[in-house]
Design a protein around this motif. Structure first.
Motif, PDB file in Angstrom:
ATOM      1  N   ARG A 124       0.820  -1.216   0.000  1.00 33.79           N
ATOM      2  CA  ARG A 124       0.000   0.000   0.000  1.00 33.79           C
ATOM      3  C   ARG A 124       0.855   1.268   0.000  1.00 33.79           C
ATOM      4  NH1 ARG A 124      -5.063   0.114   1.663  1.00 33.79           N
ATOM      5  NH2 ARG A 124      -5.010   2.029   0.429  1.00 33.79           N
ATOM      6  N   LEU A 125       2.049   1.202   0.584  1.00 32.23           N
ATOM      7  CA  LEU A 125       2.922   2.374   0.638  1.00 32.23           C
ATOM      8  C   LEU A 125       3.402   2.795  -0.745  1.00 32.23           C
ATOM      9  CD1 LEU A 125       4.835   1.468   3.884  1.00 32.23           C
ATOM     10  CD2 LEU A 125       3.553   3.583   3.524  1.00 32.23           C
ATOM     11  N   MET A 126       3.226   1.944  -1.740  1.00 29.24           N
ATOM     12  CA  MET A 126       3.530   2.336  -3.110  1.00 29.24           C
ATOM     13  C   MET A 126       2.657   3.495  -3.567  1.00 29.24           C
ATOM     14  SD  MET A 126       3.777  -1.464  -4.852  1.00 29.24           S
ATOM     15  CE  MET A 126       4.025  -0.816  -6.511  1.00 29.24           C
ATOM     16  N   GLU A 127       1.500   3.655  -2.948  1.00 27.50           N
ATOM     17  CA  GLU A 127       0.540   4.659  -3.384  1.00 27.50           C
ATOM     18  C   GLU A 127       0.995   6.087  -3.111  1.00 27.50           C
ATOM     19  OE1 GLU A 127      -3.368   3.644  -1.852  1.00 27.50           O
ATOM     20  OE2 GLU A 127      -2.909   1.509  -2.077  1.00 27.50           O
ATOM     21  N   THR A 128       1.998   6.261  -2.255  1.00 25.33           N
ATOM     22  CA  THR A 128       2.464   7.614  -1.938  1.00 25.33           C
ATOM     23  C   THR A 128       3.687   8.003  -2.755  1.00 25.33           C
ATOM     24  OG1 THR A 128       3.846   6.841  -0.094  1.00 25.33           O
ATOM     25  CG2 THR A 128       1.564   7.429   0.401  1.00 25.33           C
ATOM     26  N   GLY A 129       4.036   7.201  -3.748  1.00 19.13           N
ATOM     27  CA  GLY A 129       5.162   7.521  -4.611  1.00 19.13           C
ATOM     28  C   GLY A 129       6.069   6.334  -4.798  1.00 19.13           C
ATOM     29  N   PRO A 130       6.874   6.330  -5.879  1.00 17.61           N
ATOM     30  CA  PRO A 130       7.758   5.191  -6.168  1.00 17.61           C
ATOM     31  C   PRO A 130       8.801   4.991  -5.086  1.00 17.61           C
ATOM     32  CG  PRO A 130       8.252   7.047  -7.615  1.00 17.61           C
ATOM     33  CD  PRO A 130       6.996   7.409  -6.876  1.00 17.61           C
ATOM     34  N   LYS A 131       9.039   3.723  -4.750  1.00 16.07           N
ATOM     35  CA  LYS A 131       9.942   3.398  -3.640  1.00 16.07           C
ATOM     36  C   LYS A 131      10.775   2.167  -3.945  1.00 16.07           C
ATOM     37  CE  LYS A 131       6.978   5.250   0.011  1.00 16.07           C
ATOM     38  NZ  LYS A 131       5.998   5.833  -0.935  1.00 16.07           N
ATOM     39  N   ILE A 132      11.864   2.052  -3.218  1.00 14.57           N
ATOM     40  CA  ILE A 132      12.560   0.777  -3.131  1.00 14.57           C
ATOM     41  C   ILE A 132      12.194   0.154  -1.790  1.00 14.57           C
ATOM     42  CG2 ILE A 132      14.477   1.528  -4.581  1.00 14.57           C
ATOM     43  CD1 ILE A 132      16.168   1.501  -1.903  1.00 14.57           C
ATOM     44  N   CYS A 133      12.275  -1.162  -1.740  1.00 11.49           N
ATOM     45  CA  CYS A 133      12.016  -1.899  -0.501  1.00 11.49           C
ATOM     46  C   CYS A 133      13.248  -2.744  -0.215  1.00 11.49           C
ATOM     47  CB  CYS A 133      10.781  -2.778  -0.648  1.00 11.49           C
ATOM     48  SG  CYS A 133      10.358  -3.707   0.838  1.00 11.49           S
TER      49      CYS A 133
END
Length: 717
Positions: free
Chosen positions: A665-674
């Motif tokens: 769900r945290l993808m929804e606030t902008g592109p990220k690496i995990c």
């Protein structure tokens, strides 16, 4: 200038871009304005919220007497809780009534219902004693007696509190010599020897259910099957002896209303729909053949290992079912890893897992699953309501960011819709659409009130469930199937396979040559003159006073160019700069300074080095991350991950979590690496720290790096 909203025209002008972004049909703009201006929350008059999934979820249903036409109305949904992520737990603990409301909304307070309800449940579980059980048995005995002595019997004795002695007292073999099915689910049977001696007298049993009885802790399946030579179904699973009777049961030809003792009375060629899901079938019965199932149109084989048959043999068998049009199967699973390959082998299939075959082929969907089981929040009785809500909230949260002409809010706002909005469940073919909307009654962002608006996108009839697409506008090109894992149990096997393939790819990659002994040459001119420096940075001009350097205003004459402006190839050419000059910039520096490019650079050069924690670009490798997460969970390994935006600093929008739904769900606030979080970091006096060096890259080929002996230690708060 007074920007207050007084008319619809004012509303349309001020909210023009918000209306477009929300996708609200123009025909609903005026109606939306009136409801916002008058604060009309009339959804409760048209909809009702109903419990589902045994009370652990809720759903929204159209309750009005009249149907709701597509794009005929718009409804306001209030935000029950809005917060920034770092404040969530604190608010739940400190705001009166918030944790209780959220726990009820998310159905994580079921164990805190009234003692009266619990007492009623216990009363029903205890059954009515031997007298009540005898009444049930006598009723079935009379039915059989009236139908004739050769009629088969089917006994439903579920959750009646039957213990070992009561079972003996029922004398089932004497009262029902042709007993073919016995359901003892949820009783109090304990003694394997006594129970099996009694049930073993019923030698014609075809189906037996002993689920949720204490006896299962001591009695093996082999003990049961050895004592019942004709048993085809045990605890809902097929036995090795499953034949026509078992198939007839799953095809609705056999049941309590038609127990059927003789196989000759079971016409498999009349079966149109056959549900074999979750029967623990290792090999299909020999009677499962095209010649006997000539009318079969719908088949469900989900949840079966089928590990004693090859995928090719299964596809060959199913291809002989000429009337088969609809198939439900695990993908990946016994039939293979690709929905497209399955359809190529079975050209008669129109629907695969509820999805039209042409849609699967057109969209190149290899994994298709329309019957996903929803994720239901889990908690322990010891957890507080606040902690339970934190664990469940990712199934309900939505998000937005505030922005105006002057400022973009770096930290997103998360929110939970009210009870009505939160009851809307997902559907790929949703009948409603929703969108967050900021109403600015004073015409300025400072006066904004946040709502969610919902409207029907097609005709909805009374009693019909109202659904929305949780991933509206997101297709397979943006990893839709993988992202649904945030709300549903998706095919874990597929993601593990994708992870394994990615792992093998990284391990086979390494373009970096063997390390050479470092050798550094001086950059100072051989004649001993100072190095000429060109700069456009005032601080460099003011503080660069060492005698080894001298400033110059002509970049062409400089040995070193230290610039704040971006020097691209065009500017380099116009200024007459050469590759022999040193610059504080180099082409494609994004491969180091942006996190996702840095990870990609390392993976391309080194594959998967030990010094790099497992790292995934969520925009491109979500499936692989889910597979890695699943393997770690299966193996009991630490599963804490850190999500970082591609190109932000100061830990903005950075989150640490072990919750897979949260990660997705945290993808929804902008592109990220995990990245896998280091669970045992090096500490200095109990605190995390980092060392900050100045590193100069003088040459790439050959590699020449200089390290300043002055560095800084930064302790984390």
């Amino acid at each position: 200038c007074d920007d207050r909203i007084r008319t619809f025209e004012d509303f349309a002008r001020v909210h023009q871009f918000l209306l477009i972004a929300a996708g609200v049909p123009p025909s609903l703009h005026r109606r939306l304005y009136r409801k916002l201006a008058d604060e009309v929350f009339d959804g409760g008059e048209r909809f009702s919220v109903e419990p589902c999934e045994e009370g652990r979820q809720r759903r929204l249903v159209l309750a009005s007497d009249t149907a709701l036409r597509g794009e005929s109305d718009v409804f306001l949904v209030d935000h029950a809780w809005s917060f920034r992520l770092s404040d969530a737990l604190k608010q739940l603990r400190e705001v009166p009534g918030l944790a209780e409301r959220m726990a009820a909304l998310m159905c994580v307070d079921l164990d805190r219902r009234t003692e009266v309800e619990e007492s009623d449940e216990q009363g029903s579980e205890n059954g009515g004693g031997l007298e009540h059980v005898l009444q049930v048995v006598e009723k079935e005995r009379i039915r059989v007696q009236e139908s004739g002595s050769d009629v088969a019997a089917w006994l439903e004795l579920e959750e009646l509190g039957i213990d070992d002695d009561m079972l003996v007292a029922l004398d089932l073999s004497a009262n029902f010599p042709n007993l073919v099915a016995l359901n003892l689910w949820g009783n109090k049977l304990q003694d394997p020897e006594k129970v099996m001696r009694e049930i073993g007298k019923c030698g014609r049993l075809k189906a037996l259910w002993l689920n949720e009885n204490p006896i299962l802790n001591q009695c093996t399946e082999k003990d049961v099957l050895d004592g019942l030579p004709e048993l085809e179904i045990y605890n809902s699973h097929f036995t090795r002896k499953a034949r026509e009777w078992a198939l007839g049961f799953c095809g609705d030809m056999v049941g309590a209303e038609n127990p059927c003792l003789s196989v000759g009375n079971i016409s498999l060629d009349n079966i149109v729909t056959l549900d074999l899901s979750d029967r623990c079938i290792h090999k299909l019965p020999e009677v499962f053949s095209p010649s006997k199932l000539s009318s079969l149109s719908k088949l469900n084989i989900r949840g079966n290992p089928l590990d004693e048959m090859s995928g090719d043999d299964l596809l060959k068998l199913f291809s002989g079912l000429t009337q088969l049009e609809e198939l439900e199967a695990d993908i990946p699973g016994p039939l293979g890893d690709s929905a497209i390959s399955i359809l190529e082998s079975l050209p008669s299939i129109n629907l695969l897992n509820g999805v039209n075959a042409s849609t699967i082929v057109e969209n190149a969907k290899h994994v298709v699953d329309s019957a996903l089981k929803p994720r239901i929040p889990e908690w322990s009785p010891e957890e507080s309501l606040a902690e339970r809500v934190i664990g469940a909230m990712w199934l309900y949260l939505m998000t937005y960011r505030l922005a105006d002409e002057e400022k973009f809010d770096e930290t997103p706002i998360w929110y939970v819709m009210d009870e009505l909005g939160s009851a809307m469940r997902h559907s790929d073919d949703a009948n409603f659409r929703i969108s967050p909307f900021l109403f600015m009654p004073e015409g300025k962002l400072a006066s904004a009130i946040s709502y969610t608006i919902l409207w029907p996108i097609c005709d909805v009839h009374t009693g019909e469930e109202c659904t929305r697409d949780f991933l509206f506008g997101i297709g397979e090109d943006k990893q839709r199937s993988a992202r649904l894992t945030a709300w549903f149990h998706t095919p874990e096997k597929y993601f593990i396979q994708e992870f394994r393939k990615y792992q093998e790819q990284l391990q086979s990659t390494s373009i970096c040559p063997a390390e050479e002994a470092p050798s550094t040459k001086s950059v100072r001119p051989s004649d001993g003159r100072p190095l000429r420096v060109f700069t456009d940075i005032p601080q460099v001009e003011e503080f660069l006073t060492r005698p080894e350097f001298v400033l110059t205003t002509d970049p062409k004459d400089a040995d070193i160019i230290w610039a704040g402006m971006q020097i691209d190839s065009e500017l380099k050419s116009s200024l007459g700069l050469t590759d022999q000059q040193y610059m504080n910039q180099f082409p494609f520096e994004a491969c180091l300074v942006m996190k996702h490019h840095l990870a990609d650079t390392i993976h391309r050069a080194w594959g998967s080095p030990e010094w790099l924690q497992p790292t995934y670009n969520l925009e491109t490798h979500l499936s692989q991350l889910i597979g890695d997460y699943s393997v770690r969970k299966r193996d009991g390994k630490d599963n804490l991950w850190i999500m970082k935006p591609w190109n932000m600093a100061r830990t903005i929008d950075t989150t640490v979590s072990g919750d897979l739904s949260a990660i997705i769900r945290l993808m929804e606030t902008g592109p990220k690496i995990c990245q896998k979080y280091i669970e045992c970091p090096a500490l200095f006096q109990g605190r995390k720290f980092d060392l900050r060096y100045i590193v100069l890259v003088r040459s790439i080929c050959p590699l020449d790096i200089l390290l300043c002996d002055v560095f800084w230690v930064c302790l984390k708060v």
